[in-house]
Design an enzyme around this catalytic site. Structure first.
Site, PDB file in Angstrom:
ATOM      1  N   CYS A  56       0.941  -1.107   0.099  1.00 17.13           N
ATOM      2  CA  CYS A  56       0.084  -0.104   0.078  1.00 17.13           C
ATOM      3  C   CYS A  56       0.824   1.136  -0.044  1.00 17.13           C
ATOM      4  O   CYS A  56       0.538   2.175  -0.599  1.00 17.13           O
ATOM      5  CB  CYS A  56      -0.811   0.022   1.210  1.00 17.13           C
ATOM      6  SG  CYS A  56      -2.002  -1.612   1.241  1.00 17.13           S
ATOM      7  N   ARG A 139      -7.759  -4.280  -3.235  1.00 15.89           N
ATOM      8  CA  ARG A 139      -7.516  -3.280  -3.982  1.00 15.89           C
ATOM      9  C   ARG A 139      -8.283  -3.157  -5.156  1.00 15.89           C
ATOM     10  O   ARG A 139      -7.996  -3.591  -5.982  1.00 15.89           O
ATOM     11  CB  ARG A 139      -5.852  -3.492  -4.476  1.00 15.89           C
ATOM     12  CG  ARG A 139      -4.868  -3.741  -3.346  1.00 15.89           C
ATOM     13  CD  ARG A 139      -3.457  -3.865  -3.837  1.00 15.89           C
ATOM     14  NE  ARG A 139      -2.680  -4.629  -2.803  1.00 15.89           N
ATOM     15  CZ  ARG A 139      -2.197  -3.870  -1.583  1.00 15.89           C
ATOM     16  NH1 ARG A 139      -2.300  -2.652  -1.754  1.00 15.89           N
ATOM     17  NH2 ARG A 139      -1.653  -4.575  -0.861  1.00 15.89           N
TER      18      ARG A 139
HETATM   19  C1  BEZ Z   1       0.493  -4.588   1.844  1.00 11.74           C
HETATM   20  O1  BEZ Z   1       1.819  -4.931   1.813  1.00 11.74           O
HETATM   21  O2  BEZ Z   1       0.190  -3.490   1.618  1.00 11.74           O
HETATM   22  C2  BEZ Z   1      -0.251  -5.688   2.496  1.00 11.74           C
HETATM   23  C3  BEZ Z   1       0.044  -7.013   2.190  1.00 11.74           C
HETATM   24  C4  BEZ Z   1      -0.984  -7.946   2.364  1.00 11.74           C
HETATM   25  C5  BEZ Z   1      -2.045  -7.731   3.192  1.00 11.74           C
HETATM   26  C6  BEZ Z   1      -2.411  -6.344   3.440  1.00 11.74           C
HETATM   27  C7  BEZ Z   1      -1.445  -5.286   3.190  1.00 11.74           C
END
Ligand code: BEZ
Length: 242
Positions: A56, A139
């Site tokens: 993110c 997402r």
């Molecule tokens: C992230 O790195 O943004 C992420 C990865 C797995 C679950 C939620 C967020």
């Protein structure tokens, strides 16, 4: 035969062509009314799973770095996660103060990030996919046009960061389709041939192929293209699309 009505909404999730469900939300840039505050603009409403997570973070830095490019196509950005406002503020400050990704650093996120701790908006937009995670948004990307209609929906799982060049391409392609009344083929970019409807709806395939307008090239009766120079496309869509 199926017993599902073709036009029945799937679990109330919004679909392409639907008006974007309206909501009022608290954001890092104050309260917004969506889509009402954005009428006359294109908007990308997108969700991310959680603040203070690496994928993110890379996405927000990329989106913030491209904000001016989207603005050049009359397109605003609005983010959402099921975290609260103070988490959002702390995360965005950390990104600016501490995080470097690719050649990006000191990145300030100035587009609104929605506080959706109640998950009401995420649920309404079908951003919660329990098979993936029942407490985080996937997402999701909703491209909403200046009339507040959803024009594209794209979903990515938690582990997969989005391709933001593709999101800009989607905006340009939608605006080009609207402005010139054409369609855009696979991997289209401004300056490449667009798809036009074949001339006339009756007659033989040969007649239809022969009857096309100047500048139109038909590969077969159903597949006709025409060139629109890149500067013409850019002039049309940079002026605000449609
Ligand atoms: C992230 O790195 O943004 C992420 C990865 C797995 C679950 C939620 C967020």
């Amino acid at each position: 035969m199926t017993d599902v009505e073709p036009s029945a909404p799937v679990a109330g999730m919004p679909r392409i062509g639907d008006p974007a469900p309206s909501f009022t939300a608290v954001t890092t840039q104050g309260e917004i009314n969506f889509p009402g505050d954005y009428l006359g603009k294109w908007v990308i409403l997108f969700s991310h799973p959680a603040d203070f997570t690496p994928v993110c973070t890379s996405e927000f830095m990329t989106f913030a770095s491209m904000q001016e490019q989207f603005a050049a196509y009359n397109t605003a950005l609005v983010g959402l996660s099921v975290d609260g406002l103070y988490s959002h503020i702390a995360w965005l400050r950390t990104i600016k103060d501490k995080i470097t990704y690719r050649d990006m650093q000191d990145v300030e996120v100035t587009f609104p990030l929605i506080d959706d701790v109640s998950m009401a908006i995420a649920r309404r937009y079908g951003m919660i996919m329990p098979g993936e995670d029942s407490t985080k948004a996937v997402r999701a990307v909703f491209v909403v046009d200046p009339k507040g209609v959803i024009r594209t929906i794209i979903y990515y799982p938690l582990s997969l960061g989005r391709n933001f060049d593709e999101l800009l391409r989607v905006v340009k392609a939608l605006q080009t389709a609207d402005h010139f009344d054409v369609a855009t083929p696979a991997d289209w970019r401004p300056g490449e041939p667009v798809i036009v409807p074949p001339a006339g709806s009756c007659g033989t395939a040969e007649e239809r192929m022969a009857g096309h307008d100047e500048g139109v090239e038909c590969k077969d009766w159903f597949f006709c293209t025409k060139a629109i120079p890149e500067d013409e496309v850019e002039a049309a869509i940079r002026a605000g699309g449609a």
